[in-house]
Design an enzyme around this catalytic site. Sequence first.
Site, mmCIF file in Angstrom:
data_model
loop_
_atom_site.group_PDB
_atom_site.id
_atom_site.type_symbol
_atom_site.label_atom_id
_atom_site.label_comp_id
_atom_site.label_asym_id
_atom_site.label_seq_id
_atom_site.Cartn_x
_atom_site.Cartn_y
_atom_site.Cartn_z
ATOM 1 N N ASN A 12 36.970 114.790 106.656
ATOM 2 C CA ASN A 12 35.907 114.570 105.678
ATOM 3 C C ASN A 12 34.785 115.569 105.972
ATOM 4 O O ASN A 12 33.994 115.372 106.882
ATOM 5 C CB ASN A 12 35.411 113.118 105.811
ATOM 6 N N TRP A 13 34.765 116.629 105.178
ATOM 7 C CA TRP A 13 33.770 117.680 105.430
ATOM 8 C C TRP A 13 32.364 117.270 104.993
ATOM 9 O O TRP A 13 31.390 117.960 105.286
ATOM 10 C CB TRP A 13 34.155 118.972 104.686
ATOM 11 N N LYS A 14 32.263 116.189 104.249
ATOM 12 C CA LYS A 14 30.967 115.749 103.717
ATOM 13 C C LYS A 14 30.280 116.918 102.994
ATOM 14 O O LYS A 14 30.944 117.705 102.355
ATOM 15 C CB LYS A 14 30.109 115.145 104.836
ATOM 16 N N HIS A 98 32.731 105.238 100.831
ATOM 17 C CA HIS A 98 32.273 105.643 102.161
ATOM 18 C C HIS A 98 30.912 104.993 102.437
ATOM 19 O O HIS A 98 30.102 104.837 101.522
ATOM 20 C CB HIS A 98 32.163 107.170 102.223
ATOM 21 N N GLU A 100 28.270 106.088 103.625
ATOM 22 C CA GLU A 100 27.107 106.882 103.194
ATOM 23 C C GLU A 100 26.841 106.680 101.706
ATOM 24 O O GLU A 100 25.693 106.670 101.263
ATOM 25 C CB GLU A 100 27.342 108.361 103.531
ATOM 26 N N GLU A 187 35.871 101.944 109.153
ATOM 27 C CA GLU A 187 34.829 102.793 109.726
ATOM 28 C C GLU A 187 33.595 101.963 110.037
ATOM 29 O O GLU A 187 32.749 101.747 109.151
ATOM 30 C CB GLU A 187 34.432 103.890 108.731
ATOM 31 N N GLY A 193 29.150 109.312 112.980
ATOM 32 C CA GLY A 193 28.211 110.400 113.273
ATOM 33 C C GLY A 193 27.294 110.124 114.448
ATOM 34 O O GLY A 193 26.298 110.817 114.644
ATOM 35 N N SER A 233 33.234 108.822 114.838
ATOM 36 C CA SER A 233 33.170 109.616 116.066
ATOM 37 C C SER A 233 34.536 109.875 116.708
ATOM 38 O O SER A 233 34.675 109.862 117.930
ATOM 39 C CB SER A 233 32.210 108.967 117.075
ATOM 40 N N GLY A 254 34.946 112.990 110.565
ATOM 41 C CA GLY A 254 33.814 113.700 109.964
ATOM 42 C C GLY A 254 33.431 114.896 110.817
ATOM 43 O O GLY A 254 34.079 115.947 110.780
ATOM 44 N N GLY A 255 32.394 114.731 111.616
ATOM 45 C CA GLY A 255 31.822 115.815 112.413
ATOM 46 C C GLY A 255 32.832 116.720 113.095
ATOM 47 O O GLY A 255 32.763 117.954 112.963
HETATM 48 P P1 PGA Z 1 32.228 111.062 112.072
HETATM 49 O O1 PGA Z 1 32.330 110.603 110.547
HETATM 50 O O2 PGA Z 1 33.610 111.437 112.519
HETATM 51 O O3 PGA Z 1 31.283 112.210 112.067
HETATM 52 O O4 PGA Z 1 31.714 109.891 112.846
HETATM 53 C C1 PGA Z 1 33.410 109.845 110.069
HETATM 54 C C2 PGA Z 1 33.230 109.572 108.605
HETATM 55 O O5 PGA Z 1 32.098 109.397 108.147
HETATM 56 O O6 PGA Z 1 34.221 109.503 107.858
#
Ligand code: PGA
Length: 275
Positions: A12-14, A98, A100, A187, A193, A233, A254-255
């Site tokens: 997930n590149w966001k 998600h 967010e 999640e 994050g 994470s 994500g990250g």
């Molecule tokens: P993260 O994000 O790996 O940076 O914790 C995961 C996500 O939001 O899907």
Amino acid sequence: METERRRLLVANWKMHFVRAQALEYLKVFTERVQGLHKTELVLAPPFTLLEAVGREIIKTMIRLAAQDLFYEREGAFTGEISPLMLKDLGCSYVIVGHSERRRIFGETDELIHKKIKAALEAEIAPILCVGETLEERRAGGTQTVLESQMRGALEGLMLFAPSPLAPLPSEGEGSRGEGDRLVIAYEPVWAIGTGVNAKPIEAEASALFIRELLAQLFNAEIAKEIRILYGGSVKPENLEDFLKQPNIDGALVGGASLDPEAFAQMAQIAERCDG
Ligand code: PGA
């Protein structure tokens, strides 16, 4: 793994990368993952890069995901992106709900339900994200939250009703099982994050609970086929401990997925770990 659910890793590149950065990423990533075949690898770039990334990966095993969608097929919805548009760009998956989007953009279970339904109808597999906040967890409310998010998003859906938009996939690629049409990502919000991942054993308990809910919402057969990912994470150092859990079939990253070397390393770990 006791069933034949295929491993799945989603990057997930966001809201990251412009075209040159994405192309640079793909140069490294596609080379590093060449020859891997056991794990399904999916990239979820921002909308603006779907076409460019899709074009680069078309001849590889890597598949494309969007990070969101709107539920109408077309119309006066300024700024929105429809399932048909995603289909047109070759998206196999779409992330829905998600945390967010729930937190920053106020997405409700009702809206998420509509998006899941629209994705299924367009034959794009939704990756439904569910998870509790730290306060909810501290109050012992994890399962209550998971249950209400799962029911809110999925209750009343005929998961495998024939699509009005396109025929069901035929034998061969993309038709390994009906569970391919829906993926759940557990999640925990406090782990996203933050660098603080859930303990694999706790994530497994939530994944098992989610699978039991899927059996109630659909049936035991379908619940066994649906893949459940852990997200929050995830990095090369902890991925294997999650993959070893019987109900965790992969990860939403994500990250750490922004580094092509790190994400390729995760693909290699998934490929050789038999959890
Ligand atoms: P993260 O994000 O790996 O940076 O914790 C995961 C996500 O939001 O899907």
